[in-house]
Design a protein around this motif. Structure first.
Motif, PDB file in Angstrom:
ATOM      1  N   ILE A 177       0.845  -1.197   0.000  1.00 12.98           N
ATOM      2  CA  ILE A 177       0.000   0.000   0.000  1.00 12.98           C
ATOM      3  C   ILE A 177       0.880   1.247   0.000  1.00 12.98           C
ATOM      4  N   ASN A 178       0.583   2.165  -0.908  1.00 13.55           N
ATOM      5  CA  ASN A 178       1.298   3.440  -0.962  1.00 13.55           C
ATOM      6  C   ASN A 178       0.324   4.505  -1.463  1.00 13.55           C
ATOM      7  N   PRO A 179       0.672   5.789  -1.377  1.00 15.06           N
ATOM      8  CA  PRO A 179      -0.263   6.833  -1.803  1.00 15.06           C
ATOM      9  C   PRO A 179      -0.710   6.697  -3.258  1.00 15.06           C
ATOM     10  N   GLU A 180       0.196   6.227  -4.117  1.00 15.00           N
ATOM     11  CA  GLU A 180      -0.161   6.091  -5.531  1.00 15.00           C
ATOM     12  C   GLU A 180      -1.249   5.046  -5.729  1.00 15.00           C
ATOM     13  N   ARG A 181      -1.083   3.887  -5.085  1.00 13.55           N
ATOM     14  CA  ARG A 181      -2.097   2.840  -5.197  1.00 13.55           C
ATOM     15  C   ARG A 181      -3.417   3.286  -4.572  1.00 13.55           C
ATOM     16  N   THR A 182      -3.350   3.942  -3.435  1.00 12.81           N
ATOM     17  CA  THR A 182      -4.566   4.418  -2.779  1.00 12.81           C
ATOM     18  C   THR A 182      -5.302   5.415  -3.662  1.00 12.81           C
ATOM     19  N   HIS A 183      -4.562   6.338  -4.254  1.00 15.85           N
ATOM     20  CA  HIS A 183      -5.184   7.336  -5.131  1.00 15.85           C
ATOM     21  C   HIS A 183      -5.800   6.658  -6.353  1.00 15.85           C
ATOM     22  N   LYS A 184      -5.114   5.658  -6.899  1.00 17.03           N
ATOM     23  CA  LYS A 184      -5.633   4.953  -8.066  1.00 17.03           C
ATOM     24  C   LYS A 184      -6.952   4.262  -7.745  1.00 17.03           C
ATOM     25  N   VAL A 185      -7.039   3.590  -6.619  1.00 18.75           N
ATOM     26  CA  VAL A 185      -8.261   2.854  -6.276  1.00 18.75           C
ATOM     27  C   VAL A 185      -9.397   3.818  -5.932  1.00 18.75           C
ATOM     28  N   ILE A 186      -9.086   4.939  -5.299  1.00 18.45           N
ATOM     29  CA  ILE A 186     -10.121   5.956  -5.067  1.00 18.45           C
ATOM     30  C   ILE A 186     -10.710   6.393  -6.407  1.00 18.45           C
ATOM     31  N   ASN A 187      -9.848   6.623  -7.386  1.00 19.50           N
ATOM     32  CA  ASN A 187     -10.324   7.019  -8.713  1.00 19.50           C
ATOM     33  C   ASN A 187     -11.135   5.910  -9.385  1.00 19.50           C
ATOM     34  N   LEU A 188     -10.695   4.647  -9.243  1.00 18.26           N
ATOM     35  CA  LEU A 188     -11.446   3.534  -9.818  1.00 18.26           C
ATOM     36  C   LEU A 188     -12.849   3.451  -9.225  1.00 18.26           C
ATOM     37  N   ALA A 189     -12.944   3.620  -7.910  1.00 19.63           N
ATOM     38  CA  ALA A 189     -14.252   3.590  -7.258  1.00 19.63           C
ATOM     39  C   ALA A 189     -15.131   4.717  -7.771  1.00 19.63           C
ATOM     40  N   ASP A 190     -14.552   5.913  -7.857  1.00 23.43           N
ATOM     41  CA  ASP A 190     -15.312   7.079  -8.307  1.00 23.43           C
ATOM     42  C   ASP A 190     -15.777   6.908  -9.759  1.00 23.43           C
ATOM     43  N   GLU A 191     -14.870   6.484 -10.642  1.00 27.13           N
ATOM     44  CA  GLU A 191     -15.197   6.328 -12.060  1.00 27.13           C
ATOM     45  C   GLU A 191     -16.237   5.244 -12.278  1.00 27.13           C
ATOM     46  N   THR A 192     -16.092   4.125 -11.561  1.00 27.99           N
ATOM     47  CA  THR A 192     -17.019   3.006 -11.749  1.00 27.99           C
ATOM     48  C   THR A 192     -18.439   3.399 -11.391  1.00 27.99           C
ATOM     49  N   LEU A 193     -18.607   4.058 -10.257  1.00 32.14           N
ATOM     50  CA  LEU A 193     -19.960   4.428  -9.832  1.00 32.14           C
ATOM     51  C   LEU A 193     -20.508   5.583 -10.672  1.00 32.14           C
ATOM     52  N   LYS A 194     -19.642   6.483 -11.104  1.00 36.60           N
ATOM     53  CA  LYS A 194     -20.120   7.556 -11.988  1.00 36.60           C
ATOM     54  C   LYS A 194     -20.553   6.992 -13.342  1.00 36.60           C
ATOM     55  N   ASN A 195     -19.791   6.045 -13.890  1.00 31.70           N
ATOM     56  CA  ASN A 195     -20.175   5.412 -15.149  1.00 31.70           C
ATOM     57  C   ASN A 195     -21.512   4.692 -15.033  1.00 31.70           C
ATOM     58  N   ALA A 196     -21.811   4.227 -13.816  1.00 32.22           N
ATOM     59  CA  ALA A 196     -23.068   3.514 -13.583  1.00 32.22           C
ATOM     60  C   ALA A 196     -24.239   4.451 -13.319  1.00 32.22           C
ATOM     61  N   GLY A 197     -23.971   5.770 -13.300  1.00 32.13           N
ATOM     62  CA  GLY A 197     -25.057   6.725 -13.162  1.00 32.13           C
ATOM     63  C   GLY A 197     -25.110   7.476 -11.851  1.00 32.13           C
ATOM     64  N   ASN A 198     -24.177   7.207 -10.929  1.00 36.27           N
ATOM     65  CA  ASN A 198     -24.122   7.918  -9.652  1.00 36.27           C
ATOM     66  C   ASN A 198     -23.247   9.162  -9.844  1.00 36.27           C
ATOM     67  N   SER A 199     -23.844  10.326  -9.853  1.00 36.53           N
ATOM     68  CA  SER A 199     -23.112  11.541 -10.205  1.00 36.53           C
ATOM     69  C   SER A 199     -22.146  12.003  -9.121  1.00 36.53           C
ATOM     70  N   ASN A 200     -22.349  11.567  -7.865  1.00 39.65           N
ATOM     71  CA  ASN A 200     -21.490  12.017  -6.772  1.00 39.65           C
ATOM     72  C   ASN A 200     -21.293  10.895  -5.757  1.00 39.65           C
ATOM     73  N   PRO A 201     -20.521   9.870  -6.115  1.00 39.32           N
ATOM     74  CA  PRO A 201     -20.343   8.737  -5.201  1.00 39.32           C
ATOM     75  C   PRO A 201     -19.699   9.157  -3.887  1.00 39.32           C
ATOM     76  N   ARG A 202     -20.216   8.634  -2.791  1.00 41.59           N
ATOM     77  CA  ARG A 202     -19.665   8.895  -1.466  1.00 41.59           C
ATOM     78  C   ARG A 202     -18.732   7.736  -1.117  1.00 41.59           C
ATOM     79  N   ILE A 203     -17.435   8.040  -1.006  1.00 40.49           N
ATOM     80  CA  ILE A 203     -16.399   7.027  -0.832  1.00 40.49           C
ATOM     81  C   ILE A 203     -15.772   7.184   0.548  1.00 40.49           C
ATOM     82  N   ALA A 204     -15.530   6.058   1.225  1.00 38.28           N
ATOM     83  CA  ALA A 204     -14.856   6.083   2.520  1.00 38.28           C
ATOM     84  C   ALA A 204     -13.709   5.088   2.504  1.00 38.28           C
ATOM     85  N   VAL A 205     -12.594   5.461   3.130  1.00 41.05           N
ATOM     86  CA  VAL A 205     -11.391   4.631   3.160  1.00 41.05           C
ATOM     87  C   VAL A 205     -11.207   4.057   4.560  1.00 41.05           C
TER      88      VAL A 205
END
Length: 330
Positions: A177-205
């Motif tokens: 685990i490092n900041p780069e991997r964490t940032h990448k997965v945050i983006n994956l979560a955000d993009e996946t839910l936005k692509n599915a129609g959620n305009s403002n996904p609420r993400i928690a780490v």
């Protein structure tokens, strides 16, 4: 338009064909999407007989031939296997066919002929016996889509979890685990839910340590080093992400609706809360594949010991299909 979902048959010596037949007996699946099977029509016909579902099996050569009618299972028929394939045995032929079904599904997804892939289970030993040396579906999909950054997402009713690390030992997971991997997965979560129609996904780490380190009381500053810089960066980029939060309360908060998705730091941290909700309800999802391809899967194996006995439970496949429909790019 309802999304078109390609369901791969998996290893035909296992329960894949049976759970597919039972799933198609639920006419409700046609209310939300347009499903068809990528596999062998002869084996689906055998599964219809085994499960006594009285469905009509139609062989097609292209997705454009499908009409998606309740009471019918349309099969993009690759004609790789005979209906004399033994149940419950590791087979080179079945392992090769299972790989080819996934390969075809990726081809269709790349060509935008389907909106998402839903997979029945394959058998790693059978597949590798056929010369396809992959640990599982995820690695096949990553190679076929030329993807290097991807992640596993798990889904159950009221809870979605995405992982920073998965199938590695706990010490190695923390090192990875490092900041780069964490940032990448945050983006994956955000993009996946936005692509599915959620305009403002609420993400928690999740935190790595008990109580998310409690300001240095537990651990050696892993949250401050590996998580917080990525969270702050993502927030500055406009992503709605919070944390790190103690894992022992975060999953409860997410399940009650405070967050749309939780980022888990390692395998058991994310898998345990999902599986506590019921094995039949869990879904394994691969996100981050190039081209926006979404793949969902049952959260169980080929179950060779019960194949052909009409006792396999289709609920995990129905849940995987539900998530494929939900996450298909809109």
């Amino acid at each position: 338009m309802k999304p078109i979902i390609g369901i791969t048959m998996g290893d035909a010596a296992g329960v894949g064909p049976e759970i597919i037949a039972k799933a198609f007996a639920h006419e409700s699946i046609f209310a939300t999407g347009r499903p068809f099977v990528i596999g062998d029509a002869a084996l689906i016909e055998r599964a219809v007989t085994v499960t006594q579902t009285e469905l009509n099996v139609v062989s097609v050569t292209d997705v454009t031939e499908c009409v998606f009618e309740p009471g019918t299972i349309e099969v993009l028929d690759l004609r790789l296997l005979l209906d004399t394939l033994p149940f419950g045995e590791v087979s080179e032929e079945a392992g090769n066919a299972a790989f080819r079904y996934v390969e075809k599904a990726v081809e269709l997804a790349k060509a935008k002929k389907i909106n998402a892939i839903c997979t029945a289970p394959l058998n790693k030993e059978a597949m590798q016996k056929a010369g396809h040396m992959y640990p599982g579906h995820t690695e096949i999909l990553a190679e076929l889509t030329e993807t290097t950054d991807f992640s596993m997402m798990l889904s159950a009713p009221n809870l979605k979890v995405i992982h920073l690390t998965t199938h590695v030992g706990l010490r190695k997971a923390i090192d990875m685990i490092n900041p780069e991997r964490t940032h990448k997965v945050i983006n994956l979560a955000d993009e996946t839910l936005k692509n599915a129609g959620n305009s403002n996904p609420r993400i928690a780490v999740c935190g790595i340590n008990p109580h998310a380190g409690e300001n240095g009381l537990f651990g050696e500053g892993e949250e401050e080093e590996k998580l917080i810089p990525a969270i702050k960066q993502a927030q500055q980029e406009g992503i709605n992400v919070e944390g790190p939060y103690p894992a022992d309360t975060l999953f409860f908060r997410a399940a009650r609706g405070d967050f749309d998705i939780v980022i888990a730091c390692y395998h058991d941290q994310g898998h345990v809360p999902i599986k506590v909700m019921g094995l039949e309800a869990g879904v394994n999802i691969t996100v981050g594949l190039k081209g926006g391809i979404v793949r969902t899967s049952v959260d169980h194996g080929t179950a060779f010991d019960i194949a052909g006995k009409n006792i396999a439970d289709e609920r995990s496949l129905l849940a995987a299909y539900r998530d494929a429909v939900e996450l298909a790019p809109k």
